[in-house]
Scaffold this active site. Sequence first.
Site, PDB file in Angstrom:
ATOM      1  N   ARG A 101      39.890  64.797 -14.111  1.00  0.00           N
ATOM      2  CA  ARG A 101      40.483  63.855 -12.780  1.00  0.00           C
ATOM      3  C   ARG A 101      39.471  62.765 -12.372  1.00  0.00           C
ATOM      4  NH1 ARG A 101      43.940  61.389 -12.037  1.00  0.00           N
ATOM      5  NH2 ARG A 101      44.984  63.008 -13.143  1.00  0.00           N
ATOM      6  N   LYS A 136      35.912  42.872   0.430  1.00  0.00           N
ATOM      7  CA  LYS A 136      36.875  43.905   0.851  1.00  0.00           C
ATOM      8  C   LYS A 136      36.837  44.865  -0.321  1.00  0.00           C
ATOM      9  CE  LYS A 136      39.189  40.554   3.722  1.00  0.00           C
ATOM     10  NZ  LYS A 136      40.322  39.630   4.158  1.00  0.00           N
ATOM     11  N   LYS A 168      30.862  31.863   8.975  1.00  0.00           N
ATOM     12  CA  LYS A 168      32.217  31.877   9.324  1.00  0.00           C
ATOM     13  C   LYS A 168      32.521  31.329  10.666  1.00  0.00           C
ATOM     14  CE  LYS A 168      34.828  33.643   7.144  1.00  0.00           C
ATOM     15  NZ  LYS A 168      35.073  35.166   7.063  1.00  0.00           N
ATOM     16  N   GLU A 197      32.822  28.108   6.818  1.00  0.00           N
ATOM     17  CA  GLU A 197      34.092  27.915   6.633  1.00  0.00           C
ATOM     18  C   GLU A 197      34.374  27.017   7.594  1.00  0.00           C
ATOM     19  OE1 GLU A 197      37.381  31.403   7.935  1.00  0.00           O
ATOM     20  OE2 GLU A 197      35.903  31.258   9.363  1.00  0.00           O
ATOM     21  N   ASP A 218      40.126  28.039   5.638  1.00  0.00           N
ATOM     22  CA  ASP A 218      40.658  29.400   5.688  1.00  0.00           C
ATOM     23  C   ASP A 218      42.043  29.227   6.480  1.00  0.00           C
ATOM     24  OD1 ASP A 218      40.273  32.408   5.468  1.00  0.00           O
ATOM     25  OD2 ASP A 218      40.133  32.393   7.693  1.00  0.00           O
TER      26      ASP A 218
END
Length: 283
Positions: A101, A136, A168, A197, A218
């Site tokens: 598994r 992510k 960002k 960004e 973005d």
Amino acid sequence: MDAGLDPTGLQRLLLLAIEEDLGSGDITGIATIDPQWLGEAEIRAKQPLVAAGLEILAPFWDLIDPEVKIETPATDGQRLVVGDRLAIVRGRVRSLLAGERICLNLLCHLCGVATLTAAYVEQVGPHRARILDTRKTNPGMRRLEKAAVRAGGGHNHRFGLYDQILIKDNHVDACGGVTAAIRKARLEFPQAPLEIEVRNEEELREALAEQAPVILLDNMDLDRIRRCVEIAAGRAELEVSGGVTLDRIAALAATGIDRISVGALTHSVPAADLHMKLTPNRA
């Protein structure tokens, strides 16, 4: 950027998975399987897929039972059809059942990442855009997942917060603007790769004036992306992200963008369908 697998980190992940599933032992296997019985198990595709994760098989099965032998007819990045073999595992039946598994959980996930990545890459068509992953990822799985992205024909974005500067919108606002943020970042880490960004054409022009090598657009619509490509005119690589889905890739790539980053490659990928069929030899 080190794209290779970290043996120490991989062993830590595998040991955690084994402890979680096996605990003090497979009581069903102990109860029903003679410890001396040997067998062979084939791991086969139950759907068309791109193989990935095969490099984990040897270290994984060595932890389960050092006497288990592995054969891998497939290679990472290979396209397989239903019934194709990814691997053959030989050894004690108890050991094969104990590790089944965990082995399938890892392979199904990583083949799923590679297969979905290949689908995104195919949608780019004749355009120059590259498909990139993001941060992510599942905890502890980042290097494996990013290797699976490469197996599917995609490219890796930064591995963490330590290997590339990515400024960002919150960084920009905290610094007081694009120009200030870029200059502060370069002063602190002059050798680090840099990306920023931008939210509009004014910020794009600021970033270009500061010679930012990679600029992230973005959550922009297609018309705004095309306009930004015209403004940049090849002076920086342009990347799009945010709300990127498979059905949008062809249109995004046709804008002339250089990079498309896709969180879905790792954070919500469907598992590939594999099975492990055991043939015991009780003689």
